[in-house]
Design a protein around this motif. Structure first.
Motif, PDB file in Angstrom:
ATOM      1  N   UNK A  34       0.830  -1.202   0.000  1.00 62.55           N
ATOM      2  CA  UNK A  34       0.000   0.000   0.000  1.00 62.55           C
ATOM      3  C   UNK A  34       0.864   1.252   0.000  1.00 62.55           C
ATOM      4  N   UNK A  35       2.009   1.107   0.654  1.00 68.38           N
ATOM      5  CA  UNK A  35       2.852   2.296   0.804  1.00 68.38           C
ATOM      6  C   UNK A  35       3.446   2.784  -0.505  1.00 68.38           C
ATOM      7  N   UNK A  36       3.738   1.839  -1.410  1.00 70.03           N
ATOM      8  CA  UNK A  36       4.616   2.241  -2.491  1.00 70.03           C
ATOM      9  C   UNK A  36       4.042   3.223  -3.481  1.00 70.03           C
ATOM     10  N   UNK A  37       2.699   3.300  -3.516  1.00 69.33           N
ATOM     11  CA  UNK A  37       2.214   4.365  -4.396  1.00 69.33           C
ATOM     12  C   UNK A  37       1.275   5.338  -3.673  1.00 69.33           C
TER      13      UNK A  37
ATOM     14  N   UNK B 175       9.476  17.066  -8.873  1.00 68.82           N
ATOM     15  CA  UNK B 175       8.123  16.514  -8.989  1.00 68.82           C
ATOM     16  C   UNK B 175       7.972  15.943 -10.394  1.00 68.82           C
ATOM     17  N   UNK B 176       7.691  14.655 -10.463  1.00 62.63           N
ATOM     18  CA  UNK B 176       7.676  13.950 -11.749  1.00 62.63           C
ATOM     19  C   UNK B 176       6.280  13.418 -12.052  1.00 62.63           C
ATOM     20  N   UNK B 177       5.771  13.805 -13.218  1.00 62.43           N
ATOM     21  CA  UNK B 177       4.497  13.267 -13.700  1.00 62.43           C
ATOM     22  C   UNK B 177       4.797  12.199 -14.744  1.00 62.43           C
ATOM     23  N   UNK B 178       4.164  11.026 -14.581  1.00 61.82           N
ATOM     24  CA  UNK B 178       4.328   9.961 -15.572  1.00 61.82           C
ATOM     25  C   UNK B 178       3.006   9.794 -16.285  1.00 61.82           C
ATOM     26  N   UNK B 179       3.025   9.900 -17.602  1.00 61.94           N
ATOM     27  CA  UNK B 179       1.766   9.900 -18.335  1.00 61.94           C
ATOM     28  C   UNK B 179       1.758   8.845 -19.432  1.00 61.94           C
ATOM     29  N   UNK B 180       0.545   8.387 -19.786  1.00 62.22           N
ATOM     30  CA  UNK B 180       0.370   7.252 -20.696  1.00 62.22           C
ATOM     31  C   UNK B 180      -1.003   7.390 -21.328  1.00 62.22           C
ATOM     32  N   UNK B 181      -1.297   6.548 -22.315  1.00 63.45           N
ATOM     33  CA  UNK B 181      -2.639   6.529 -22.891  1.00 63.45           C
ATOM     34  C   UNK B 181      -3.564   5.808 -21.917  1.00 63.45           C
ATOM     35  N   UNK B 182      -4.625   6.490 -21.499  1.00 63.08           N
ATOM     36  CA  UNK B 182      -5.467   6.012 -20.404  1.00 63.08           C
ATOM     37  C   UNK B 182      -6.090   4.650 -20.635  1.00 63.08           C
ATOM     38  N   UNK B 183      -6.276   4.286 -21.910  1.00 59.21           N
ATOM     39  CA  UNK B 183      -6.968   3.021 -22.196  1.00 59.21           C
ATOM     40  C   UNK B 183      -6.091   1.802 -21.908  1.00 59.21           C
ATOM     41  N   UNK B 192       3.858   2.732 -13.604  1.00 61.53           N
ATOM     42  CA  UNK B 192       3.834   2.583 -12.146  1.00 61.53           C
ATOM     43  C   UNK B 192       5.179   2.054 -11.627  1.00 61.53           C
ATOM     44  N   UNK B 193       5.784   1.136 -12.361  1.00 61.05           N
ATOM     45  CA  UNK B 193       7.094   0.626 -11.930  1.00 61.05           C
ATOM     46  C   UNK B 193       8.140   1.731 -12.045  1.00 61.05           C
ATOM     47  N   UNK B 194       8.081   2.480 -13.139  1.00 63.64           N
ATOM     48  CA  UNK B 194       9.004   3.606 -13.294  1.00 63.64           C
ATOM     49  C   UNK B 194       8.810   4.610 -12.160  1.00 63.64           C
ATOM     50  N   UNK B 195       7.544   4.854 -11.795  1.00 60.66           N
ATOM     51  CA  UNK B 195       7.242   5.820 -10.734  1.00 60.66           C
ATOM     52  C   UNK B 195       7.861   5.376  -9.412  1.00 60.66           C
ATOM     53  N   UNK B 206       3.671  11.207  -9.671  1.00 60.67           N
ATOM     54  CA  UNK B 206       2.230  11.093  -9.860  1.00 60.67           C
ATOM     55  C   UNK B 206       1.969  10.479 -11.229  1.00 60.67           C
ATOM     56  N   UNK B 207       0.995   9.557 -11.301  1.00 60.67           N
ATOM     57  CA  UNK B 207       0.619   8.910 -12.556  1.00 60.67           C
ATOM     58  C   UNK B 207      -0.675   9.524 -13.062  1.00 60.67           C
TER      59      UNK B 207
END
Lengths: 180, 394
Positions: A34-37, B175-183, B192-195, B206-207
């Motif tokens: 839970x923590x990681x994101x 502050x890093x925003x990671x963005x992708x195609x929502x679908x 998420x792994x990169x984040x 933030x994703x």
């Protein structure tokens, strides 16, 4: 070249491995997953009072700078002829907006009022992303006084609504991914 | 081991329930729908020396790519590589400023009896990050193979790359925003792994799907913004986009214009940087062959059809779409949306094969250095639905 191979049984290698191992019951249950994101709370940044002194006609220096309560930001202008002026509230907001809209001009340098304001803490609030330059400060001590504050503002450039001038909806309606 | 000019892949079967871990992480797409057979209960057995050769190939190829790029990026060069013209300023700007940091990419290599050969380099928007960094580990862990070794150090290398990127740009808020195609759940998970790696490197992350990102080029609001909470919008000086640069240039020219302006004023740093499209373009395969003819890591490639057996690939095709294999006459053709693009012609190369007739492609991740290996297999051309196969070091 470093050896990049890793032993499978090293369940503590990184946060994701820890989480996956916990899911499979390979390690004791924990809450890392839970923590990681999880997001983190942020505070409202403090305001800033910048004092500028006109050392020669339209040649300004930042002679004092300190933090203040949120919303109490102010520019104190000490003119060459002894006059003292302050910018606050709406007047200050307009001035900051002017700075932000003309940053290409102010960024380039010179010691006119606009440029020095841009390079002050107030300019930082108006959207200047680059680090401060000692050339605009009367002495390095004044500049360093706001280091911690700057760090804080850097992290917390936030507002309660979407930017009014922002555009969104890019790639709307696209199905499927874009990775390869 | 090789036979008929092909390397024979050695497999080891293993049991264990990897699905629980995958679902527990919320990565259900890995084991559902088109990916039902994504993770077979088998692992490729790789000798340490073979694995080292693959990682070393990634390091060598990366250096070759950098050396092959003419320093001032002349118009002719960008035209040959098919770089959209509206992207030229940003490509040049990012190439000439070291603070624009290439975080990672994935070399797709064929293992041949003469050593690894470059098929292509996914330099801009490579995926398979969760599979390579975590899932292939989990599959062996679930099977109880705790003493086994695996080349899956992608996550650790990414943390180092994010740290370098942050330190090179210390004047910007981390502050890093990671963005992708929502679908795409798959792209979201890759982000998420990169984040997570970025967070470990000191970023606030933030994703957000690209549709929801707001970009302003005006006044105090200038920047890239995303909603991070109820009535809470944050400006992000760092943007990672899992969106191909050429698609931004072709489909969202206004977005590109805004990003160029924001990059020029150092309001936002973008990754992977625009210059990675030079490496991503398959025109680069022909350029590399010209720069290093008969280099052992390269396959012959040209902008005109070759004699003998070859594969025709669109410059910016992805996941095996729109490719055609020709051996005097067309023998295999994969349908796709990239038919109208410029094409490169690459010498055909037999992939390694197992006893059941599956062919294997090695995906070697580069993140500052060669750092992880993942295999894809298929009975034909490798596509996005090909099985991901974990590996184990013998």
């Amino acid at each position: 070249m470093k050896k990049r191979y890793l032993r499978i049984g090293d369940f503590k290698r990184n946060a994701l491995i820890v989480a996956a191992a916990a899911c499979m019951g390979l390690t004791a249950c924990n809450t890392r997953q839970e923590e990681w994101n999880a997001g983190s709370e942020v505070a409202v940044p403090e305001g800033i009072i910048t004092e500028l002194t006109e050392e020669a006609p339209d040649e300004w220096k930042i002679t004092d700078e300190r933090t203040t309560a949120p919303g109490n930001s102010m520019a104190v202008l000490r003119y060459n002829d002894g006059r003292v002026d302050t910018l606050r509230g709406l007047e200050l907001q307009n001035q900051l907006e002017n700075l932000a809209n003309n940053q290409a001009t102010y960024q380039q340098g010179g010691f006119g009022l606009g440029s020095v304001l841009w390079w002050s803490g107030l300019g930082f609030m108006a959207g200047r992303m680059s680090a401060p330059s000692p050339a605009y400060y009367a002495n390095p001590g004044v500049m360093q006084r706001t280091d911690a504050w700057r760090q804080n503002v850097r992290t917390y450039r936030e507002q309660s609504t979407a930017p009014r001038s922002g555009r969104s909806g890019f790639f709307r309606g696209r199905s499927g991914g874009a990775g390869a | 081991m090789s036979a008929n000019n092909k390397i024979t892949i050695r497999l080891e079967a293993h049991g264990g329930d990897v699905e629980t871990a995958v679902r527990g992480l919320g990565w259900d797409w890995c084991v559902e729908e088109g990916c039902a057979n994504y993770m077979p209960g088998e692992a490729v057995v790789l000798a340490e020396s073979e694995a080292d050769v693959l990682l070393q190939a990634a390091d060598t190829l990366y250096n070759m790519l950098v050396q092959a790029v003419p320093e001032d990026l002349p118009d002719d060069f960008l035209t040959v590589l098919g770089i959209p013209e509206n992207l030229w300023p940003l490509v040049r700007q990012s190439w000439s400023d070291d603070r624009h940091w290439h975080l990672y990419g994935r070399f797709d290599l064929a293992q041949t009896p003469e050593g690894p050969k470059l098929l292509e380099f996914n330099a801009d928007t490579a995926t398979s990050i969760p599979e390579t960094a975590v899932v292939q580990w989990a599959s062996l862990a679930a099977a109880g193979k705790h003493e086994a070794n695996q080349y899956s150090g992608l996550y650790e290398a990414l943390v180092e790359q994010f740290k370098s990127w942050r330190l090179l740009n210390e004047d910007l808020a981390p502050a890093l925003l990671l963005t992708y195609l929502g679908a795409s759940a798959e792209d979201q998970t890759n982000c998420a792994v990169l984040a997570q790696a970025a967070a470990e490197a000191g970023f606030d992350t933030h994703l957000c799907p690209i549709e929801e990102v707001s970009i302003s080029t005006e006044g105090a609001e200038k920047g890239v913004w995303a909603q991070v909470g109820a009535e809470q919008w944050r400006q992000f000086p760092f943007l990672f986009k899992l969106l191909p640069w050429e698609q931004i240039a072709w489909e969202e020219p206004e977005l590109l214009k805004s990003l160029e302006l924001l990059s020029r004023t150092r309001t936002v740093m973008l990754a992977n940087p625009a210059y990675t499209l030079l490496f991503q373009s398959k025109g680069m395969l022909a350029w590399l062959w010209k720069a290093y003819p008969y280099h052992p890591l390269l396959l012959e490639a040209d902008l005109a059809p070759l004699s003998g057996k070859y594969i025709r690939k669109p410059y910016f095709g992805r996941e095996g779409q729109s490719v055609e294999v020709v051996d005097k006459v067309p023998v295999v053709r994969v349908a796709g949306e990239y038919d109208a693009q410029q094409q490169v012609y690459q010498r055909w190369c037999n992939l390694s094969q197992d006893s059941k007739g599956y062919t294997y492609q090695a995906g070697v991740f580069w993140a500052g250095e060669g750092c992880a290996i993942g295999f894809r297999r298929e009975q034909g051309i490798i596509t996005n639905l090909s099985q991901f196969v974990p590996h184990v070091v013998a």
